[in-house]
Design a protein around this motif. Structure first.
Motif, PDB file in Angstrom:
ATOM      1  N   ALA A  93       6.874 -16.931  25.012  1.00 54.95           N
ATOM      2  CA  ALA A  93       7.910 -15.974  25.405  1.00 54.95           C
ATOM      3  C   ALA A  93       7.226 -14.695  25.865  1.00 54.95           C
ATOM      4  CB  ALA A  93       8.856 -15.683  24.255  1.00 54.95           C
ATOM      5  N   THR A  94       7.583 -14.271  27.058  1.00 54.70           N
ATOM      6  CA  THR A  94       6.947 -13.118  27.691  1.00 54.70           C
ATOM      7  C   THR A  94       7.540 -11.813  27.170  1.00 54.70           C
ATOM      8  OG1 THR A  94       6.586 -14.440  29.667  1.00 54.70           O
ATOM      9  CG2 THR A  94       6.437 -12.067  29.927  1.00 54.70           C
ATOM     10  N   VAL A  95       6.667 -10.836  26.922  1.00 56.63           N
ATOM     11  CA  VAL A  95       7.137  -9.554  26.388  1.00 56.63           C
ATOM     12  C   VAL A  95       7.336  -8.494  27.467  1.00 56.63           C
ATOM     13  CG1 VAL A  95       5.990 -10.008  24.184  1.00 56.63           C
ATOM     14  CG2 VAL A  95       4.799  -8.690  25.932  1.00 56.63           C
ATOM     15  N   THR A  96       6.751  -8.684  28.639  1.00 55.40           N
ATOM     16  CA  THR A  96       6.698  -7.601  29.624  1.00 55.40           C
ATOM     17  C   THR A  96       8.081  -7.109  30.047  1.00 55.40           C
ATOM     18  OG1 THR A  96       4.653  -8.599  30.434  1.00 55.40           O
ATOM     19  CG2 THR A  96       5.643  -6.875  31.792  1.00 55.40           C
ATOM     20  N   HIS A  97       9.026  -8.018  30.224  1.00 54.20           N
ATOM     21  CA  HIS A  97      10.367  -7.624  30.665  1.00 54.20           C
ATOM     22  C   HIS A  97      11.429  -8.071  29.659  1.00 54.20           C
ATOM     23  CE1 HIS A  97       8.602  -6.473  34.476  1.00 54.20           C
ATOM     24  NE2 HIS A  97       8.052  -7.658  34.565  1.00 54.20           N
ATOM     25  N   THR A  98      11.035  -8.212  28.399  1.00 54.35           N
ATOM     26  CA  THR A  98      11.946  -8.699  27.365  1.00 54.35           C
ATOM     27  C   THR A  98      11.937  -7.732  26.188  1.00 54.35           C
ATOM     28  OG1 THR A  98      11.301 -10.943  28.005  1.00 54.35           O
ATOM     29  CG2 THR A  98      12.578 -10.705  25.986  1.00 54.35           C
ATOM     30  N   GLU A  99      13.097  -7.432  25.663  1.00 50.08           N
ATOM     31  CA  GLU A  99      13.175  -6.522  24.532  1.00 50.08           C
ATOM     32  C   GLU A  99      12.672  -7.207  23.262  1.00 50.08           C
ATOM     33  OE1 GLU A  99      13.904  -3.363  24.567  1.00 50.08           O
ATOM     34  OE2 GLU A  99      14.315  -3.384  26.719  1.00 50.08           O
ATOM     35  N   ASP A 128       6.036  -9.639  38.513  1.00 53.41           N
ATOM     36  CA  ASP A 128       7.438 -10.038  38.454  1.00 53.41           C
ATOM     37  C   ASP A 128       8.404  -8.869  38.284  1.00 53.41           C
ATOM     38  OD1 ASP A 128       6.592 -12.724  38.532  1.00 53.41           O
ATOM     39  OD2 ASP A 128       6.320 -12.745  36.352  1.00 53.41           O
ATOM     40  N   ALA A 129       7.920  -7.645  38.407  1.00 50.89           N
ATOM     41  CA  ALA A 129       8.759  -6.473  38.131  1.00 50.89           C
ATOM     42  C   ALA A 129       9.998  -6.440  39.024  1.00 50.89           C
ATOM     43  CB  ALA A 129       7.940  -5.194  38.296  1.00 50.89           C
ATOM     44  N   LYS A 130       9.869  -6.894  40.270  1.00 50.67           N
ATOM     45  CA  LYS A 130      11.008  -6.831  41.188  1.00 50.67           C
ATOM     46  C   LYS A 130      12.114  -7.814  40.809  1.00 50.67           C
ATOM     47  CE  LYS A 130       8.446  -5.095  45.189  1.00 50.67           C
ATOM     48  NZ  LYS A 130       8.012  -5.335  46.586  1.00 50.67           N
ATOM     49  N   LYS A 135      11.509  -1.367  35.922  1.00 49.77           N
ATOM     50  CA  LYS A 135      10.321  -0.527  35.821  1.00 49.77           C
ATOM     51  C   LYS A 135       9.317  -1.001  36.853  1.00 49.77           C
ATOM     52  CE  LYS A 135       8.369  -3.352  32.072  1.00 49.77           C
ATOM     53  NZ  LYS A 135       7.920  -3.365  30.669  1.00 49.77           N
ATOM     54  N   PRO A 136       8.371  -0.141  37.233  1.00 49.18           N
ATOM     55  CA  PRO A 136       7.369  -0.539  38.223  1.00 49.18           C
ATOM     56  C   PRO A 136       6.364  -1.521  37.618  1.00 49.18           C
ATOM     57  CG  PRO A 136       6.905   1.661  37.398  1.00 49.18           C
ATOM     58  CD  PRO A 136       8.241   1.273  36.842  1.00 49.18           C
ATOM     59  N   GLU A 137       5.605  -2.160  38.505  1.00 43.27           N
ATOM     60  CA  GLU A 137       4.560  -3.087  38.061  1.00 43.27           C
ATOM     61  C   GLU A 137       3.520  -2.337  37.228  1.00 43.27           C
ATOM     62  OE1 GLU A 137       3.348  -6.660  37.408  1.00 43.27           O
ATOM     63  OE2 GLU A 137       4.878  -6.420  38.961  1.00 43.27           O
ATOM     64  N   GLN A 138       3.045  -2.968  36.150  1.00 44.35           N
ATOM     65  CA  GLN A 138       2.071  -2.356  35.256  1.00 44.35           C
ATOM     66  C   GLN A 138       0.687  -2.952  35.500  1.00 44.35           C
ATOM     67  OE1 GLN A 138       5.170  -3.454  32.105  1.00 44.35           O
ATOM     68  NE2 GLN A 138       3.818  -2.060  30.978  1.00 44.35           N
ATOM     69  N   ASP A 139      -0.343  -2.193  35.106  1.00 40.36           N
ATOM     70  CA  ASP A 139      -1.690  -2.756  35.155  1.00 40.36           C
ATOM     71  C   ASP A 139      -1.956  -3.529  33.869  1.00 40.36           C
ATOM     72  OD1 ASP A 139      -2.306  -0.866  33.169  1.00 40.36           O
ATOM     73  OD2 ASP A 139      -3.258   0.513  34.586  1.00 40.36           O
ATOM     74  N   ASP A 140      -3.105  -4.218  33.811  1.00 40.02           N
ATOM     75  CA  ASP A 140      -3.406  -5.071  32.661  1.00 40.02           C
ATOM     76  C   ASP A 140      -3.415  -4.291  31.351  1.00 40.02           C
ATOM     77  OD1 ASP A 140      -3.552  -7.450  34.007  1.00 40.02           O
ATOM     78  OD2 ASP A 140      -5.722  -7.411  34.260  1.00 40.02           O
ATOM     79  N   ARG A 141      -4.028  -3.112  31.382  1.00 45.10           N
ATOM     80  CA  ARG A 141      -4.114  -2.336  30.150  1.00 45.10           C
ATOM     81  C   ARG A 141      -2.721  -2.002  29.619  1.00 45.10           C
ATOM     82  NH1 ARG A 141      -7.970   0.680  27.699  1.00 45.10           N
ATOM     83  NH2 ARG A 141      -9.407   0.332  29.436  1.00 45.10           N
ATOM     84  N   SER A 142      -1.826  -1.566  30.518  1.00 47.12           N
ATOM     85  CA  SER A 142      -0.473  -1.206  30.104  1.00 47.12           C
ATOM     86  C   SER A 142       0.304  -2.417  29.609  1.00 47.12           C
ATOM     87  CB  SER A 142       0.267  -0.547  31.270  1.00 47.12           C
ATOM     88  OG  SER A 142       1.607  -0.281  30.934  1.00 47.12           O
ATOM     89  N   ARG A 143       0.154  -3.556  30.307  1.00 51.12           N
ATOM     90  CA  ARG A 143       0.873  -4.771  29.899  1.00 51.12           C
ATOM     91  C   ARG A 143       0.491  -5.195  28.487  1.00 51.12           C
ATOM     92  NH1 ARG A 143       0.830  -6.295  35.464  1.00 51.12           N
ATOM     93  NH2 ARG A 143      -1.364  -6.890  35.359  1.00 51.12           N
TER      94      ARG A 143
END
Length: 358
Positions: A93-99, A128-130, A135-143
């Protein structure tokens, strides 16, 4: 020294198989990929064969080739929960765009549905931000920093109900003891979550967290957060070195390395003979050519793979393996031949027949 714990055996169920052309095989059941029976049948076959863990990969991105499209991994695991009894179900389960609040509830619910057999493989989403527009696309460190916060929130929410918070006192009408529900009051760079969860503490307390250690960011998360760490390695010697480094890093982070399992991905294709297996893979490659495997792989018979698994165990290359079939349907009939007998698990040799001729 040999490992004390028996080798864990996991299976990754990636569509019709890890090879993008696997859907073209006549036995692939590709037409059933978006139905429940396909997944339940595969998971029950893995369980009946004695495997310990089933990993269900997921992503927000469409595949670039092969069978296109996928079902939600947590939903697939939930569908199979009541129809399996022993195998651990670990959806990605992906965390980047999931609460994280939603993730904690979903995995906790899966743990209840499986009576304590759930896990969660953490993933981040790139490019996949679009699809979400939040939110805008993040870099690896931020993700990965966000992923670290998400795990902290999820695990705190799992603990936000004490084990005996449900009292169900009919005489007073009190269903829960509100003194045993806790605000987690988490505030970080990416999330601010008050809590508590709306789901009681899962049967396991904390469902198993899995991280693939593939780069410095994911390795750091794995070392600090994971119960299961998945690795790829070009050889068993390289796997053993990676395992040693990870265990040392886990200890340096203040965690007990004996409570963390390092699992080696092994790409496989099985057939009745080594020649048949090689011919099958040649056909897959003729349909879609792929890059050389990045990890240990085996193309051959189940008996030969069993020997590889014994070598993984005796060389301490890993605490377990995750088998990644190039063609899932082709591998399922051979899985029972891979699971060790009780003597194997105890490290005892098979006795020689006293009446057999030398």
């Amino acid at each position: 020294m040999p490992q004390i714990s028996p080798l864990l055996l996991g299976l990754e169920l990636a569509g019709t198989g890890a090879h993008p052309a696997s859907w073209r095989r006549p036995d692939s059941r590709a037409e059933e990929l978006f139905g429940a029976h396909y997944w339940v049948d595969a998971l029950r076959a893995a369980e009946d064969a004695g495997l310990d863990l089933a990993f269900l990969p997921d992503s927000f991105a469409l595949q670039s080739e092969g069978a296109i499209g996928r079902l939600d991994a947590v939903a697939v695991a939930a569908r199979a929960a009541a129809l399996t009894r022993r195998i651990g179900l670990i959806p990605q389960a992906t965390v980047t765009h999931t609460e994280p609040f939603h993730l904690s509830k979903a995995i906790a619910s899966l743990d209840f549905a499986t009576h304590g057999r759930a896990g969660w493989e953490i993933a981040v989403s790139e490019g996949d931000a679009k699809l979400f527009g939040r939110k805008p696309e993040q870099d690896d460190r931020s993700r990965w920093a966000e992923a670290d916060e998400a795990v902290e929130v999820v695990t705190r929410l799992w603990d936000s109900w004490e084990d005996d918070a449900e009292i169900r006192d009919r005489s007073t009408g009190r269903f829960i003891d509100r003194e045993k529900l806790h605000y987690i009051d988490f505030t970080g760079t990416h999330f601010a979550v008050k809590g508590p969860s709306i789901t009681p503490r899962p049967p396991q307390g904390q469902p198993l967290v899995t991280v693939r250690a593939a780069d410095p960011h994911s390795i750091r998360l794995a070392v600090h957060r994971a119960d299961l760490i998945r690795i790829t390695a070009p050889s068993l010697a390289a796997a053993a070195a990676a395992r040693s480094e990870l265990r040392a890093a886990v200890a340096a982070a203040g965690r007990d390395p004996h409570r963390v399992r390092v699992l080696l991905d092994v790409d496989i294709h099985l057939a009745a003979t080594a020649d048949a297996a090689a011919a099958d893979v040649a056909q897959l490659e003729d349909w879609i050519a792929t890059d050389a495997p990045r990890t240990v792989f085996h193309i051959g018979t189940a008996a030969e793979l069993r020997a590889v698994l014994r070598e993984v165990e005796t060389s301490c290359a890993a605490d377990g393996v995750v088998l990644r079939p190039l063609a899932l349907a082709a591998a399922l009939p051979y899985l029972p031949a891979l699971t060790p007998t009780l003597r194997d698990r105890l490290g005892l040799p098979r006795p020689v027949n006293r009446y057999a001729h030398a």
